[in-house]
Design a protein around this motif. Structure first.
Motif, PDB file in Angstrom:
ATOM      1  N   ILE A 198      48.070  38.369  41.139  1.00 55.77           N
ATOM      2  CA  ILE A 198      46.685  38.366  41.628  1.00 55.77           C
ATOM      3  C   ILE A 198      45.867  39.434  40.915  1.00 55.77           C
ATOM      4  CG2 ILE A 198      45.228  38.810  43.650  1.00 55.77           C
ATOM      5  CD1 ILE A 198      47.485  37.625  45.375  1.00 55.77           C
ATOM      6  N   ASN A 199      46.442  40.620  40.756  1.00 56.03           N
ATOM      7  CA  ASN A 199      45.703  41.746  40.185  1.00 56.03           C
ATOM      8  C   ASN A 199      45.609  41.725  38.666  1.00 56.03           C
ATOM      9  OD1 ASN A 199      44.885  43.094  42.566  1.00 56.03           O
ATOM     10  ND2 ASN A 199      46.960  43.879  42.842  1.00 56.03           N
ATOM     11  N   TYR A 200      46.172  40.696  38.038  1.00 52.93           N
ATOM     12  CA  TYR A 200      46.003  40.545  36.591  1.00 52.93           C
ATOM     13  C   TYR A 200      44.552  40.219  36.246  1.00 52.93           C
ATOM     14  CZ  TYR A 200      46.659  38.691  31.857  1.00 52.93           C
ATOM     15  OH  TYR A 200      46.571  38.460  30.513  1.00 52.93           O
ATOM     16  N   PHE A 201      43.853  39.583  37.165  1.00 52.42           N
ATOM     17  CA  PHE A 201      42.521  39.060  36.885  1.00 52.42           C
ATOM     18  C   PHE A 201      41.421  40.018  37.354  1.00 52.42           C
ATOM     19  CE2 PHE A 201      45.466  35.561  37.323  1.00 52.42           C
ATOM     20  CZ  PHE A 201      45.208  34.822  36.179  1.00 52.42           C
ATOM     21  N   ASP A 202      40.275  39.916  36.672  1.00 51.06           N
ATOM     22  CA  ASP A 202      39.089  40.656  37.094  1.00 51.06           C
ATOM     23  C   ASP A 202      38.403  39.903  38.225  1.00 51.06           C
ATOM     24  OD1 ASP A 202      39.426  42.618  35.147  1.00 51.06           O
ATOM     25  OD2 ASP A 202      38.315  41.462  33.650  1.00 51.06           O
ATOM     26  N   TYR A 203      37.819  40.660  39.157  1.00 49.53           N
ATOM     27  CA  TYR A 203      37.093  40.056  40.275  1.00 49.53           C
ATOM     28  C   TYR A 203      35.699  40.674  40.348  1.00 49.53           C
ATOM     29  CZ  TYR A 203      41.617  38.162  41.595  1.00 49.53           C
ATOM     30  OH  TYR A 203      42.816  37.489  41.581  1.00 49.53           O
ATOM     31  N   ASP A 204      34.773  39.881  40.826  1.00 55.37           N
ATOM     32  CA  ASP A 204      33.375  40.297  40.842  1.00 55.37           C
ATOM     33  C   ASP A 204      33.056  41.063  42.122  1.00 55.37           C
ATOM     34  OD1 ASP A 204      30.747  40.556  40.085  1.00 55.37           O
ATOM     35  OD2 ASP A 204      30.144  38.591  40.838  1.00 55.37           O
ATOM     36  N   TYR A 205      33.670  42.239  42.270  1.00 54.22           N
ATOM     37  CA  TYR A 205      33.389  43.087  43.417  1.00 54.22           C
ATOM     38  C   TYR A 205      32.251  44.054  43.065  1.00 54.22           C
ATOM     39  CZ  TYR A 205      38.104  41.619  44.876  1.00 54.22           C
ATOM     40  OH  TYR A 205      39.218  40.890  45.215  1.00 54.22           O
ATOM     41  N   PRO A 206      31.482  44.492  44.055  1.00 56.17           N
ATOM     42  CA  PRO A 206      30.378  45.418  43.766  1.00 56.17           C
ATOM     43  C   PRO A 206      30.885  46.802  43.379  1.00 56.17           C
ATOM     44  CG  PRO A 206      30.617  45.114  46.133  1.00 56.17           C
ATOM     45  CD  PRO A 206      31.541  44.121  45.490  1.00 56.17           C
ATOM     46  N   GLN A 207      30.144  47.464  42.508  1.00 50.41           N
ATOM     47  CA  GLN A 207      30.452  48.842  42.150  1.00 50.41           C
ATOM     48  C   GLN A 207      30.174  49.753  43.345  1.00 50.41           C
ATOM     49  OE1 GLN A 207      31.434  50.779  39.215  1.00 50.41           O
ATOM     50  NE2 GLN A 207      32.406  48.792  38.829  1.00 50.41           N
ATOM     51  N   HIS A 476      39.147  49.613  37.481  1.00 54.70           N
ATOM     52  CA  HIS A 476      40.210  48.765  38.039  1.00 54.70           C
ATOM     53  C   HIS A 476      39.761  48.126  39.351  1.00 54.70           C
ATOM     54  CE1 HIS A 476      44.182  50.242  36.021  1.00 54.70           C
ATOM     55  NE2 HIS A 476      43.752  49.114  35.506  1.00 54.70           N
ATOM     56  N   SER A 477      40.282  46.939  39.624  1.00 56.70           N
ATOM     57  CA  SER A 477      40.116  46.319  40.936  1.00 56.70           C
ATOM     58  C   SER A 477      41.494  46.061  41.516  1.00 56.70           C
ATOM     59  CB  SER A 477      39.318  45.015  40.839  1.00 56.70           C
ATOM     60  OG  SER A 477      40.011  44.058  40.066  1.00 56.70           O
ATOM     61  N   VAL A 478      41.583  46.093  42.841  1.00 57.97           N
ATOM     62  CA  VAL A 478      42.835  45.819  43.547  1.00 57.97           C
ATOM     63  C   VAL A 478      42.536  44.806  44.637  1.00 57.97           C
ATOM     64  CG1 VAL A 478      44.654  46.755  45.014  1.00 57.97           C
ATOM     65  CG2 VAL A 478      43.792  48.105  43.091  1.00 57.97           C
ATOM     66  N   THR A 479      43.364  43.773  44.727  1.00 53.05           N
ATOM     67  CA  THR A 479      43.170  42.714  45.708  1.00 53.05           C
ATOM     68  C   THR A 479      44.435  42.553  46.548  1.00 53.05           C
ATOM     69  OG1 THR A 479      41.635  41.546  44.241  1.00 53.05           O
ATOM     70  CG2 THR A 479      42.638  40.268  46.027  1.00 53.05           C
ATOM     71  N   ALA A 480      44.260  42.389  47.856  1.00 57.20           N
ATOM     72  CA  ALA A 480      45.387  42.139  48.758  1.00 57.20           C
ATOM     73  C   ALA A 480      45.008  41.016  49.717  1.00 57.20           C
ATOM     74  CB  ALA A 480      45.752  43.403  49.540  1.00 57.20           C
ATOM     75  N   LEU A 481      45.988  40.204  50.076  1.00 58.67           N
ATOM     76  CA  LEU A 481      45.768  39.060  50.973  1.00 58.67           C
ATOM     77  C   LEU A 481      46.719  39.142  52.169  1.00 58.67           C
ATOM     78  CD1 LEU A 481      45.556  36.116  48.388  1.00 58.67           C
ATOM     79  CD2 LEU A 481      43.666  37.435  49.337  1.00 58.67           C
ATOM     80  N   TYR A 482      46.177  38.857  53.340  1.00 55.07           N
ATOM     81  CA  TYR A 482      46.984  38.733  54.560  1.00 55.07           C
ATOM     82  C   TYR A 482      46.801  37.336  55.123  1.00 55.07           C
ATOM     83  CZ  TYR A 482      48.034  43.744  55.331  1.00 55.07           C
ATOM     84  OH  TYR A 482      48.508  45.031  55.247  1.00 55.07           O
ATOM     85  N   GLU A 483      47.908  36.682  55.489  1.00 57.45           N
ATOM     86  CA  GLU A 483      47.822  35.452  56.266  1.00 57.45           C
ATOM     87  C   GLU A 483      47.935  35.835  57.739  1.00 57.45           C
ATOM     88  OE1 GLU A 483      49.873  31.042  56.867  1.00 57.45           O
ATOM     89  OE2 GLU A 483      50.448  32.282  55.128  1.00 57.45           O
ATOM     90  N   ASP A 593      34.241  33.624  33.887  1.00 61.03           N
ATOM     91  CA  ASP A 593      35.460  33.630  33.072  1.00 61.03           C
ATOM     92  C   ASP A 593      35.156  33.983  31.617  1.00 61.03           C
ATOM     93  OD1 ASP A 593      38.191  33.384  32.635  1.00 61.03           O
ATOM     94  OD2 ASP A 593      38.075  31.241  32.196  1.00 61.03           O
ATOM     95  N   LYS A 594      34.492  35.105  31.407  1.00 59.24           N
ATOM     96  CA  LYS A 594      34.049  35.463  30.058  1.00 59.24           C
ATOM     97  C   LYS A 594      35.212  35.763  29.105  1.00 59.24           C
ATOM     98  CE  LYS A 594      33.330  40.342  31.274  1.00 59.24           C
ATOM     99  NZ  LYS A 594      32.353  41.449  31.302  1.00 59.24           N
ATOM    100  N   ASP A 595      36.361  36.183  29.650  1.00 56.38           N
ATOM    101  CA  ASP A 595      37.502  36.480  28.784  1.00 56.38           C
ATOM    102  C   ASP A 595      38.486  35.317  28.666  1.00 56.38           C
ATOM    103  OD1 ASP A 595      38.596  36.536  31.299  1.00 56.38           O
ATOM    104  OD2 ASP A 595      38.982  38.690  31.313  1.00 56.38           O
ATOM    105  N   GLY A 596      38.237  34.226  29.399  1.00 58.74           N
ATOM    106  CA  GLY A 596      39.085  33.041  29.298  1.00 58.74           C
ATOM    107  C   GLY A 596      40.400  33.120  30.054  1.00 58.74           C
ATOM    108  N   ASN A 597      40.650  34.209  30.797  1.00 63.42           N
ATOM    109  CA  ASN A 597      41.939  34.365  31.479  1.00 63.42           C
ATOM    110  C   ASN A 597      42.139  33.350  32.603  1.00 63.42           C
ATOM    111  OD1 ASN A 597      42.806  36.510  29.894  1.00 63.42           O
ATOM    112  ND2 ASN A 597      41.844  38.043  31.190  1.00 63.42           N
ATOM    113  N   ARG A 598      41.058  33.022  33.314  1.00 62.74           N
ATOM    114  CA  ARG A 598      41.194  32.054  34.410  1.00 62.74           C
ATOM    115  C   ARG A 598      41.419  30.646  33.867  1.00 62.74           C
ATOM    116  NH1 ARG A 598      37.433  34.040  39.520  1.00 62.74           N
ATOM    117  NH2 ARG A 598      38.091  36.222  39.431  1.00 62.74           N
TER     118      ARG A 598
END
Length: 618
Positions: A198-207, A476-483, A593-598
């Protein structure tokens, strides 16, 4: 006499003009034929000579050629070499095709394998050689090591209201999994660390806008693979500091040049990556280079001269056994010698992790790194190669060294780590970052943290400033998910493991828990890079934040990656997840997806869908 001098001068000028007329400059760009992405570090040479150039981070090159030169040769690790005829054009653009052949060519016989043994010096470090230049070697075995992952289970909120874990900015698992898939194999289950994917990718979170160095974003909606449950998305975004404003760097490249690093996807790729990193450095940044094989040696004392850095990197060759601990000690010694107060002091270790001389057990190495981090020098670990990759060891070394771990499987990944994520890879903005969520049993029956199994902390660790945790780099961004299983869920298929009622105390809800719409309280602790005392921030998630539509691209794409990871692991928690569902979520959340990773992720999912016979294709 004067006439003779005039004739000499005239002759010299005529020769110079003729020489100038016979040379010209050719420029161009080298790209990937399939993706049109620029390729940095491509060797561009004049065929039949040792004259050449290399492409920069944007894939551009510039080369002076003579009229007598006929052909340019383009060579790149993992790609087919290409010869191009030099015509009258001053611009020659080239697209290289991926070479899908195996990187290692071996001669297989009935007895085993023959392999060439090198001897001599490795950048100044003596290397022991076998007695025969060609000798018998046993068949190559896969000795890769991965830490066993016991997936987190659902916990009842009434009896386990607190969930505590350390952040993880590592992303090695994703590129390693990608390497397996590109080789036509499903990855081992323990190679799939979902939080790293999950954390391999960039996410559009606010600064961040307040006094803290990162922002906190939460989003809550129905879980895609279990509609009766909820999926909580947590996003942390680190403050992005412009490169010019970053503190000066004191970096030591610690490079494994042992015999196991000979292959094209190891030391040659290491050299290409570090050359790109050198290109990003500023005049105030210094680099030293330490190598280790049968012994460790300092091949470049700390300097800010890029030409010396590049020459030392180019001279590296592989051979010998692996004295990793000796190299680590020497690298930290050099970093401490040139320590910059308030600066970025870091050792960057590039290896396949195969330590076999001196201190080599995981426990001893971890204790060594823990001791060294007290000096204020951080550690970044970069993994390379296949077959004997010691993934679990390298991840733990990075964790203990207040650093991060990445796996580099190709030159584009090297560019991502060394160029695109330059600040995040090298510059720490917060250390020992820990999260603790308290769930309200009035609204939450049970919950499960997806991934982060080897980052779990005891609840008491949250307020303990002596407890080590993950570090966060610039941007850096960090993402975590809870079900989450809601307290009022009637048709949830989630199975909870039974825990006996307590004998000596009762677990009751207070009146406040039932009266409030608070679903949970999220608390976060961190320290400044040079600090010893943590700071606290917290946020509350309510039942009113549950979204039914207009979900963000961040939410959709992270959910897609999480489901993909569970399918790869064949997890018992995958619910109704399918590869088609993953593809749909990923396409919906692809964003700019400017870097094409997605886009690359979508292709990987499609490839696995054809390979994986364990799950439904629907």
């Amino acid at each position: 006499m004067k006439k003779h001098i005039y004739l000499l001068v005239f002759s010299f000028l005529l020769t110079a003009c003729t020489t100038l007329a016979q040379t010209r400059t050719i420029t161009g760009q080298v790209t990937d034929a399939a993706t049109a992405q620029p390729l940095p570090g491509v060797a561009v040479t004049i065929k039949g000579t040792n004259k050449g150039a290399a492409t920069d981070a944007a894939g551009n090159y510039k080369l002076l050629v003579a009229d007598s030169d006929k052909t340019l040769t383009f060579r790149y690790i993992g790609y087919k070499s290409k010869d191009v005829t030099i015509k009258k054009d001053s611009v020659i653009n080239v697209a290289l095709e991926v070479d899908n052949r195996k990187l290692e060519e071996v001669i297989v016989t009935a007895q085993g394998r023959r392999s060439r043994i090198l001897e001599g010096k490795v950048a100044g470090v003596a290397v022991m050689a076998d007695q025969e230049s060609f000798s018998y070697a046993p068949p190559v075995l896969n000795t890769a090591e991965y830490q066993n992952i016991q997936e987190s289970i659902f916990l009842e909120a009434k009896k386990n209201p607190l969930s505590t874990f350390s952040i993880d900015v590592d992303n090695a698992s994703y590129s390693n999994v990608r390497r397996f898939i590109n080789d036509g194999q499903l990855p081992p289950a323990d190679a799939v660390r979902i939080e790293e994917m999950i954390n391999y990718f960039d996410y559009d979170y606010p600064q961040p806008t307040k006094e803290h160095p990162f922002s906190v974003t939460t989003e809550l909606a129905a879980c895609p693979w279990n509609k009766e449950n909820l999926l909580l998305h947590i996003g942390l975004q680190g403050k992005e500091i412009p490169t010019d404003n970053l503190p000066a760097s004191n970096i030591v490249f610690l490079i494994d040049v042992s015999g196991s690093m000979m292959m094209d996807d190891k030391l040659p790729l290491v050299k290409s990556g570090f050359k790109m990193l050198v290109d990003q450095l500023r005049p105030q940044d210094k680099v030293a280079i330490v190598v280790y094989a049968g012994a460790a040696g300092l091949v470049l004392p700390s300097t800010n001269k890029k030409a010396e850095m590049l020459a030392a990197i180019e001279a590296l060759e592989a051979g010998g056994s692996t004295a990793g601990a000796a190299g680590i000690n020497l690298a930290y010694k050099e970093a401490e010698k040139h320590f910059i107060k308030g600066g970025n002091n870091r050792v960057i270790l590039a290896t396949d992790g195969d330590f076999n001389v001196g201190v080599s057990s995981s426990g001893e190495l971890e204790r060594l790194i823990e001791k060294k981090r007290e000096t204020g020098v951080f550690l970044t670990v970069l993994g390379f190669g296949t077959g004997n990759l010691k993934d679990s060891r390298m991840e733990q070394l990075a964790n203990k060294g207040n650093g991060n771990y990445a796996y580099i499987d190709n030159i584009l990944e090297a560019k991502k780590v060394f160029v695109n994520e330059f600040g995040g890879t090298l510059f720490t903005i917060a250390k020992d970052v820990k999260l603790q969520l308290e769930f309200n049993p009035a609204h939450v029956k049970a919950y499960r943290l997806i991934g982060y199994e080897n980052r779990a902390l005891q609840n008491e660790d949250f307020n303990n400033d002596q407890r080590d945790a993950g570090d966060m780099g610039s941007g850096h961004s960090v993402t975590a998910l809870y079900e989450i299983v809601p307290a009022d869920a009637k048709n949830s298929k989630t199975e909870l493991q039974k825990v006996d009622d307590l004998k000596y105390q009762e677990t009751k809800l207070n009146t406040k828990a039932a009266a409030t719409n608070e679903l949970l309280t999220l608390k976060l602790r961190y320290k400044e890079p040079a600090g010893n005392q943590s700071k606290l921030l917290q946020t509350i998630v309510t039942t009113q934040t549950i979204a039914s539509e207009k979900l963000s691209d961040n939410y959709k794409f992270s959910a897609a990656v999480a489901a993909y990871g569970m399918l790869l692991r064949d997890s018992k928690f995958k619910g109704s997840a399918t590869y088609n569902q993953v593809l749909e979520l990923a396409q919906q959340g692809r964003g700019k997806d400017k870097d094409g990773n997605r886009g690359e992720f979508v292709k990987l999912v499609q490839a696995v869908q054809l390979m994986d016979t364990r799950v439904s294709k629907k």
